[in-house]
Design a protein around this motif. Structure first.
Motif, PDB file in Angstrom:
ATOM      1  N   SER A 114       0.828  -1.206   0.000  1.00  0.00           N
ATOM      2  CA  SER A 114       0.000   0.000   0.000  1.00  0.00           C
ATOM      3  C   SER A 114       0.863   1.256   0.000  1.00  0.00           C
ATOM      4  O   SER A 114       2.048   1.218   0.347  1.00  0.00           O
ATOM      5  CB  SER A 114      -0.900  -0.005   1.241  1.00  0.00           C
ATOM      6  OG  SER A 114      -1.639   1.199   1.357  1.00  0.00           O
ATOM      7  N   ASP A 115       0.239   2.393  -0.352  1.00  0.00           N
ATOM      8  CA  ASP A 115       0.905   3.677  -0.151  1.00  0.00           C
ATOM      9  C   ASP A 115       0.775   4.122   1.307  1.00  0.00           C
ATOM     10  O   ASP A 115       1.375   5.120   1.705  1.00  0.00           O
ATOM     11  CB  ASP A 115       0.352   4.741  -1.100  1.00  0.00           C
ATOM     12  CG  ASP A 115      -1.149   4.978  -0.927  1.00  0.00           C
ATOM     13  OD1 ASP A 115      -1.715   4.619   0.125  1.00  0.00           O
ATOM     14  OD2 ASP A 115      -1.765   5.540  -1.857  1.00  0.00           O
ATOM     15  N   ILE A 164       5.803  -4.076   5.462  1.00  0.00           N
ATOM     16  CA  ILE A 164       5.125  -3.139   4.565  1.00  0.00           C
ATOM     17  C   ILE A 164       5.898  -3.041   3.257  1.00  0.00           C
ATOM     18  O   ILE A 164       7.106  -2.787   3.256  1.00  0.00           O
ATOM     19  CB  ILE A 164       5.003  -1.743   5.206  1.00  0.00           C
ATOM     20  CG1 ILE A 164       4.121  -1.804   6.467  1.00  0.00           C
ATOM     21  CG2 ILE A 164       4.415  -0.745   4.204  1.00  0.00           C
ATOM     22  CD1 ILE A 164       4.075  -0.503   7.244  1.00  0.00           C
ATOM     23  N   LEU A 165       5.198  -3.281   2.152  1.00  0.00           N
ATOM     24  CA  LEU A 165       5.743  -3.031   0.819  1.00  0.00           C
ATOM     25  C   LEU A 165       5.169  -1.682   0.390  1.00  0.00           C
ATOM     26  O   LEU A 165       4.004  -1.579  -0.006  1.00  0.00           O
ATOM     27  CB  LEU A 165       5.361  -4.158  -0.147  1.00  0.00           C
ATOM     28  CG  LEU A 165       5.869  -5.557   0.251  1.00  0.00           C
ATOM     29  CD1 LEU A 165       5.422  -6.600  -0.769  1.00  0.00           C
ATOM     30  CD2 LEU A 165       7.384  -5.570   0.407  1.00  0.00           C
ATOM     31  N   HIS A 203       6.467   9.516   7.009  1.00  0.00           N
ATOM     32  CA  HIS A 203       5.364   8.570   6.898  1.00  0.00           C
ATOM     33  C   HIS A 203       5.790   7.171   7.332  1.00  0.00           C
ATOM     34  O   HIS A 203       5.061   6.473   8.052  1.00  0.00           O
ATOM     35  CB  HIS A 203       4.858   8.545   5.452  1.00  0.00           C
ATOM     36  CG  HIS A 203       3.489   7.988   5.313  1.00  0.00           C
ATOM     37  ND1 HIS A 203       3.072   7.315   4.183  1.00  0.00           N
ATOM     38  CD2 HIS A 203       2.421   7.985   6.154  1.00  0.00           C
ATOM     39  CE1 HIS A 203       1.817   6.940   4.330  1.00  0.00           C
ATOM     40  NE2 HIS A 203       1.392   7.338   5.512  1.00  0.00           N
ATOM     41  N   VAL A 204       6.983   6.761   6.914  1.00  0.00           N
ATOM     42  CA  VAL A 204       7.522   5.463   7.327  1.00  0.00           C
ATOM     43  C   VAL A 204       7.691   5.432   8.845  1.00  0.00           C
ATOM     44  O   VAL A 204       7.380   4.422   9.497  1.00  0.00           O
ATOM     45  CB  VAL A 204       8.858   5.177   6.616  1.00  0.00           C
ATOM     46  CG1 VAL A 204       9.572   3.993   7.257  1.00  0.00           C
ATOM     47  CG2 VAL A 204       8.621   4.904   5.133  1.00  0.00           C
ATOM     48  N   ILE A 242       8.334  -5.362  13.845  1.00  0.00           N
ATOM     49  CA  ILE A 242       8.546  -4.853  12.496  1.00  0.00           C
ATOM     50  C   ILE A 242       9.400  -5.843  11.726  1.00  0.00           C
ATOM     51  O   ILE A 242      10.551  -6.106  12.095  1.00  0.00           O
ATOM     52  CB  ILE A 242       9.220  -3.475  12.536  1.00  0.00           C
ATOM     53  CG1 ILE A 242       8.340  -2.497  13.315  1.00  0.00           C
ATOM     54  CG2 ILE A 242       9.481  -2.962  11.120  1.00  0.00           C
ATOM     55  CD1 ILE A 242       9.031  -1.207  13.654  1.00  0.00           C
ATOM     56  N   GLY A 243       8.835  -6.428  10.674  1.00  0.00           N
ATOM     57  CA  GLY A 243       9.617  -7.303   9.808  1.00  0.00           C
ATOM     58  C   GLY A 243      10.533  -6.459   8.948  1.00  0.00           C
ATOM     59  O   GLY A 243      11.750  -6.467   9.106  1.00  0.00           O
ATOM     60  N   SER A 244       9.945  -5.655   8.088  1.00  0.00           N
ATOM     61  CA  SER A 244      10.695  -4.701   7.276  1.00  0.00           C
ATOM     62  C   SER A 244       9.706  -3.747   6.628  1.00  0.00           C
ATOM     63  O   SER A 244       8.511  -4.036   6.523  1.00  0.00           O
ATOM     64  CB  SER A 244      11.529  -5.413   6.197  1.00  0.00           C
ATOM     65  OG  SER A 244      10.676  -6.103   5.293  1.00  0.00           O
TER      66      SER A 244
END
Length: 283
Positions: free
Chosen positions: A202-203, A243-244, A258-259, A273-275
């Protein structure tokens, strides 16, 4: 007298040699028996291990004893994705799916503009291919066919059918994560304590009536003061989140902020948090 003692001594020597020969035969026989017993025991344990690994499967391809892990992939279909980003996404999708091992459950859902509405694109376990079962205790060919029909081929074909955005009035990412937590991770599909993952494509621009990053930006304090915090907060204490991240040209705040917002949101809800990976291209 001396000759008499010599004969008795010779007799005793002969008996000792005879006794030594019997002992050697006994040892040899014992070794054979022990070796045979070890071979039988090893064979039994090997077959038993094979039976333990080849447990029965349910209709979803999951072990009847419960899935050994759960992965949910949420694909945001509320906005279009560029050709470059879509190509990168398909590669990342294949890599993430490849991590779903035998006996683990996978659900792929599409994020729409309606909170908690997640149409399913795939739903089932990896039953394991033919190489994952023992030929003495199962049927590798039959398992291979099941894996191809129910898991391999559907997932291989799925990237080609990914929707390139429908254009929605809302983007309820938080509600989608909450629904996965409540409907899937809190179900009895998996063995208690098994690993759980959520992958969000998602964005990540949260936009609902309760809270909108178009209005408040990536200010985490503004989110904590909103009704969305009380409505959508979710227990993620046993969940790894990846998150991609889709880059948007019209974002009104730096993507780095935002990240950081979503990093804080995952931690606030107790998740791991995976990545957070930025997908290639600008949308």
């Amino acid at each position: 007298m001396a000759r008499s003692r010599s004969r008795r001594s010779s007799g005793r020597g002969t008996r000792r040699r005879s006794g030594s020969g019997v002992t050697a035969l006994q040892i040899f026989a014992a070794v054979l028996v022990t070796g045979a017993s070890a071979a039988l025991l090893g064979g039994y344990l090997w077959l038993s291990y094979g039976r333990d690994q080849d447990v029965a499967l349910d209709q979803l391809g999951c072990p009847v004893t419960g899935a050994t892990g759960m992965t949910a992939i949420i694909i945001d279909a509320t906005d279009p994705i560029s050709e470059i980003t879509m190509a990168n996404l398909k590669n990342e999708f294949r890599r993430e799916v490849a991590q779903v091992g035998k006996g683990q459950y996978l659900r792929i859902a599409s994020l729409t503009g309606q909170p908690r509405e997640l149409p399913m694109m795939f739903d089932g376990c990896n039953p394991g291919d033919g190489s994952s079962v023992d030929q003495w205790t199962n049927n590798p060919n039959r398992r291979q066919r099941r894996w191809e029909e129910e898991f391999g081929k559907p997932l291989e074909q799925l990237p080609a059918s990914l929707d390139n955005g429908i254009g929605a009035s809302q983007s309820p990412v938080m509600a989608a994560v909450q629904k996965i937590r409540n409907d899937l991770f809190d179900s009895d599909i998996a063995v208690p304590g098994s690993p759980k993952r959520i992958i969000i494509v998602s964005d990540m621009i949260e936009h609902t009536d309760l809270y909108s990053q178009y209005r408040s930006g990536a200010d985490f304090a503004a989110y904590l003061a909103s009704d969305a915090y009380r409505t959508f907060r979710t227990t993620l204490s046993d969940v790894e989140v990846t998150i991609l991240y889709v880059e948007r040209a019209n974002r009104r705040f730096p993507s780095s902020e935002h990240v950081r917002f979503w990093n804080d949101w995952i931690i606030e809800n107790g998740g791991r948090i995976g990545s957070i990976k930025r997908l290639e291209g600008l949308n």
